[in-house]
Design a protein around this motif. Structure first.
Motif, PDB file in Angstrom:
ATOM      1  N   TRP A 150     -24.065   2.093  34.069  1.00 26.05           N
ATOM      2  CA  TRP A 150     -23.262   1.032  34.675  1.00 26.05           C
ATOM      3  C   TRP A 150     -21.775   1.333  34.454  1.00 26.05           C
ATOM      4  N   ALA A 151     -20.946   1.071  35.484  1.00 27.77           N
ATOM      5  CA  ALA A 151     -19.494   1.242  35.337  1.00 27.77           C
ATOM      6  C   ALA A 151     -18.904  -0.071  34.829  1.00 27.77           C
ATOM      7  N   VAL A 152     -17.770   0.011  34.119  1.00 33.33           N
ATOM      8  CA  VAL A 152     -17.157  -1.239  33.661  1.00 33.33           C
ATOM      9  C   VAL A 152     -15.703  -1.304  34.112  1.00 33.33           C
ATOM     10  N   HIS A 153     -15.314  -2.496  34.572  1.00 32.80           N
ATOM     11  CA  HIS A 153     -13.936  -2.723  35.030  1.00 32.80           C
ATOM     12  C   HIS A 153     -13.266  -3.700  34.060  1.00 32.80           C
ATOM     13  N   LEU A 154     -12.077  -3.330  33.557  1.00 30.53           N
ATOM     14  CA  LEU A 154     -11.350  -4.174  32.597  1.00 30.53           C
ATOM     15  C   LEU A 154     -10.271  -4.944  33.348  1.00 30.53           C
ATOM     16  N   TRP A 155     -10.141  -6.236  33.061  1.00 27.72           N
ATOM     17  CA  TRP A 155      -9.074  -7.006  33.714  1.00 27.72           C
ATOM     18  C   TRP A 155      -8.659  -8.185  32.834  1.00 27.72           C
ATOM     19  N   SER A 156      -7.550  -8.824  33.188  1.00 27.00           N
ATOM     20  CA  SER A 156      -7.045  -9.965  32.418  1.00 27.00           C
ATOM     21  C   SER A 156      -6.960 -11.189  33.305  1.00 27.00           C
ATOM     22  N   ALA A 157      -7.425 -12.335  32.787  1.00 26.17           N
ATOM     23  CA  ALA A 157      -7.334 -13.584  33.555  1.00 26.17           C
ATOM     24  C   ALA A 157      -5.955 -14.198  33.344  1.00 26.17           C
ATOM     25  N   GLY A 158      -5.559 -15.099  34.233  1.00 22.38           N
ATOM     26  CA  GLY A 158      -4.261 -15.792  34.087  1.00 22.38           C
ATOM     27  C   GLY A 158      -4.341 -16.856  32.998  1.00 22.38           C
ATOM     28  N   GLU A 159      -3.305 -17.710  32.902  1.00 27.99           N
ATOM     29  CA  GLU A 159      -3.325 -18.721  31.841  1.00 27.99           C
ATOM     30  C   GLU A 159      -4.177 -19.920  32.243  1.00 27.99           C
ATOM     31  N   GLY A 160      -4.638 -20.676  31.240  1.00 29.65           N
ATOM     32  CA  GLY A 160      -5.357 -21.925  31.505  1.00 29.65           C
ATOM     33  C   GLY A 160      -4.453 -23.100  31.175  1.00 29.65           C
ATOM     34  N   PHE A 161      -4.910 -24.316  31.484  1.00 29.16           N
ATOM     35  CA  PHE A 161      -4.111 -25.507  31.202  1.00 29.16           C
ATOM     36  C   PHE A 161      -4.826 -26.394  30.200  1.00 29.16           C
ATOM     37  N   GLY A 162      -4.047 -27.233  29.506  1.00 28.94           N
ATOM     38  CA  GLY A 162      -4.600 -28.221  28.589  1.00 28.94           C
ATOM     39  C   GLY A 162      -5.571 -27.572  27.626  1.00 28.94           C
ATOM     40  N   SER A 163      -6.776 -28.164  27.532  1.00 29.61           N
ATOM     41  CA  SER A 163      -7.746 -27.705  26.542  1.00 29.61           C
ATOM     42  C   SER A 163      -8.289 -26.309  26.869  1.00 29.61           C
ATOM     43  N   GLN A 164      -7.999 -25.786  28.067  1.00 27.38           N
ATOM     44  CA  GLN A 164      -8.480 -24.432  28.390  1.00 27.38           C
ATOM     45  C   GLN A 164      -7.449 -23.353  28.052  1.00 27.38           C
ATOM     46  N   ALA A 165      -6.230 -23.781  27.688  1.00 26.91           N
ATOM     47  CA  ALA A 165      -5.161 -22.808  27.446  1.00 26.91           C
ATOM     48  C   ALA A 165      -5.507 -21.901  26.260  1.00 26.91           C
ATOM     49  N   ASP A 166      -6.080 -22.485  25.185  1.00 28.71           N
ATOM     50  CA  ASP A 166      -6.401 -21.676  24.000  1.00 28.71           C
ATOM     51  C   ASP A 166      -7.447 -20.631  24.331  1.00 28.71           C
ATOM     52  N   GLU A 167      -8.460 -21.059  25.105  1.00 29.13           N
ATOM     53  CA  GLU A 167      -9.528 -20.127  25.475  1.00 29.13           C
ATOM     54  C   GLU A 167      -8.937 -18.933  26.226  1.00 29.13           C
ATOM     55  N   ARG A 168      -7.990 -19.225  27.124  1.00 23.60           N
ATOM     56  CA  ARG A 168      -7.375 -18.149  27.901  1.00 23.60           C
ATOM     57  C   ARG A 168      -6.556 -17.222  27.001  1.00 23.60           C
ATOM     58  N   SER A 169      -5.749 -17.830  26.085  1.00 27.72           N
ATOM     59  CA  SER A 169      -4.906 -16.932  25.294  1.00 27.72           C
ATOM     60  C   SER A 169      -5.752 -16.154  24.286  1.00 27.72           C
ATOM     61  N   ASN A 170      -6.887 -16.727  23.820  1.00 28.24           N
ATOM     62  CA  ASN A 170      -7.733 -15.974  22.877  1.00 28.24           C
ATOM     63  C   ASN A 170      -8.522 -14.879  23.577  1.00 28.24           C
ATOM     64  N   ASN A 171      -9.037 -15.201  24.774  1.00 27.98           N
ATOM     65  CA  ASN A 171     -10.020 -14.297  25.378  1.00 27.98           C
ATOM     66  C   ASN A 171      -9.658 -13.740  26.753  1.00 27.98           C
ATOM     67  N   GLY A 172      -8.551 -14.233  27.340  1.00 30.15           N
ATOM     68  CA  GLY A 172      -8.215 -13.845  28.716  1.00 30.15           C
ATOM     69  C   GLY A 172      -8.131 -12.342  28.940  1.00 30.15           C
ATOM     70  N   LYS A 173      -7.738 -11.601  27.885  1.00 30.73           N
ATOM     71  CA  LYS A 173      -7.582 -10.142  28.060  1.00 30.73           C
ATOM     72  C   LYS A 173      -8.894  -9.400  27.826  1.00 30.73           C
ATOM     73  N   ARG A 174      -9.951 -10.137  27.484  1.00 32.18           N
ATOM     74  CA  ARG A 174     -11.242  -9.480  27.210  1.00 32.18           C
ATOM     75  C   ARG A 174     -12.183  -9.528  28.411  1.00 32.18           C
ATOM     76  N   GLU A 175     -11.656  -9.888  29.579  1.00 31.00           N
ATOM     77  CA  GLU A 175     -12.523  -9.997  30.760  1.00 31.00           C
ATOM     78  C   GLU A 175     -13.057  -8.623  31.180  1.00 31.00           C
ATOM     79  N   ARG A 176     -14.341  -8.582  31.539  1.00 30.42           N
ATOM     80  CA  ARG A 176     -14.983  -7.339  31.988  1.00 30.42           C
ATOM     81  C   ARG A 176     -15.899  -7.641  33.171  1.00 30.42           C
ATOM     82  N   ILE A 177     -16.090  -6.631  34.032  1.00 28.47           N
ATOM     83  CA  ILE A 177     -17.160  -6.711  35.039  1.00 28.47           C
ATOM     84  C   ILE A 177     -17.935  -5.406  34.974  1.00 28.47           C
ATOM     85  N   TRP A 178     -19.245  -5.520  34.825  1.00 20.86           N
ATOM     86  CA  TRP A 178     -20.112  -4.337  34.816  1.00 20.86           C
ATOM     87  C   TRP A 178     -20.758  -4.196  36.197  1.00 20.86           C
TER      88      TRP A 178
END
Ligand SMILES: C[S@@+](CC[C@H](N)C(=O)[O-])C[C@H]1O[C@@H](n2cnc3c(N)ncnc32)[C@H](O)[C@@H]1O
Length: 317
Positions: free
Chosen positions: A271-299
């Motif tokens: 399987w090939a893997v593509h690395l990418w970063s999500a944008g920022e989240g708002f309110g209670s989702q902002a922390d999730e984005r800053s903690n994990n946004g750069k760990r996005e992958r698609i296989w």
């Protein structure tokens, strides 16, 4: 007009839609079992053949069915300026409709409710972060008044409306052309509402020929993520989805994409893997984005187009 869903959805994949389509290419059949805001289908450069979408959340499924069958009426109900009292009152009313949604959607293929759809899309657009229509807050309507009933988790949460740049509310005159364009796009799309596995069998997928399956389940418990990101959330579903993807990954008629965070899925080397970063989240989702946004992958499964074929597809699309 570039088509975009009229509501924000945590984990939306608009940023990577072009990458997915360059890997899938011109498949005859497309299945999206975790549709949410539908960013990948809406980002498809050209389309033909069958397309099937699904989401277990009845509010999401009702919205897309209403959009497809009655865009003007849905726009009429979605047209409201931002108003905090309206938000609480409508939010509470929407929750009273929640339990009947799935039985109605499943019992009658033509059932939809444009008022629920319009108020839901308006409400979720005024809301900040997660928890809209989750039914896990302390406020409930009693005798037509919103009262605090303690933290028994059966009512709505209250929060101030979204007053940032996007928080004006869209007037009907702008919504109608947008909703009609979405209705045109969805005209031949099959809309389902239930568990993802119901649309992943052979009769919905490879029996129709070369098939793209875009799998974007809620992140798993192994992903070290915030709970309750969706009204219909599950931290175990992604494990079953990965098992299905691996089991079907060698089928030459299936081009499968599986989304997740780095380390969430241990996929075969083919399987090939593509690395990418999500944008920022708002309110209670902002922390999730800053903690994990750069760990996005698609296989991508082995039958997907190689990077070279993918770049040729991007040029021609
Ligand atoms: C990561 S989001 C999908 C985002 C989507 N790709 C987009 O671009 O907006 C996951 C979606 O899966 C739905 N969902 C959760 N459990 C499900 C299940 N068992 N079967 C089908 N859908 C499910 C949620 O309602 C949510 O909309």
């Amino acid at each position: 007009m570039t088509l975009q869903a009229p509501f924000p959805w945590f984990g939306g994949k608009r940023k990577v839609a072009a990458e997915v389509w360059s890997r899938f290419g011109d498949v005859r059949n497309y299945v999206e079992p975790f549709f949410g805001s539908g960013a990948v289908l809406l980002g498809r450069p050209r389309f033909s053949g069958n397309e099937t979408i699904n989401d277990i959340d009845g509010f999401v499924a009702n919205f897309w069915r209403s959009m497809k069958l009655s865009p003007d009426e849905t726009a009429e109900h979605a047209d409201n300026p931002v108003n905090e009292n309206d938000l609480h009152a409508r939010h509470s009313w929407l929750l009273t409709q929640r339990d009947a949604l799935r039985p109605n959607l499943e019992g009658d293929p033509e059932w939809y409710d444009p008022k629920i759809a319009g108020w839901w899309v308006w409400g979720i657009s005024c809301w900040i972060g997660r928890g809209f229509c989750s039914g896990s807050g302390p406020w409930q309507v009693v005798d037509r008044q919103l009262v605090h009933l303690g933290n028994n988790g059966q009512g709505v949460s209250r929060q101030r409306v979204h007053l940032g740049d996007n928080g004006q509310g869209e007037p009907q005159a702008r919504l109608i052309p947008w909703f009609r364009a979405l209705a045109d796009r969805l005209a031949r799309v099959r809309v389902c509402s239930g568990d993802w596995s119901r649309v992943c069998g052979p009769s919905v997928t490879f029996k129709h020929g070369l098939t793209g399956v875009f799998l974007d389940p809620p992140y798993a418990d192994t992903a070290d993520r915030t709970s309750d990101l969706y009204r219909e959330d599950s931290e175990s579903c992604a494990h079953a989805v990965r098992a299905w993807a691996i089991e079907n990954g060698s089928n030459p008629l299936l081009r499968i994409a599986l989304c997740g965070y780095e380390g969430e899925h241990d996929m075969p080397e083919s399987w090939a893997v593509h690395l990418w970063s999500a944008g920022e989240g708002f309110g209670s989702q902002a922390d999730e984005r800053s903690n994990n946004g750069k760990r996005e992958r698609i296989w991508f499964s082995p039958a997907c187009q190689s990077q070279r074929q993918a770049s040729l597809f991007r040029v021609s699309a």
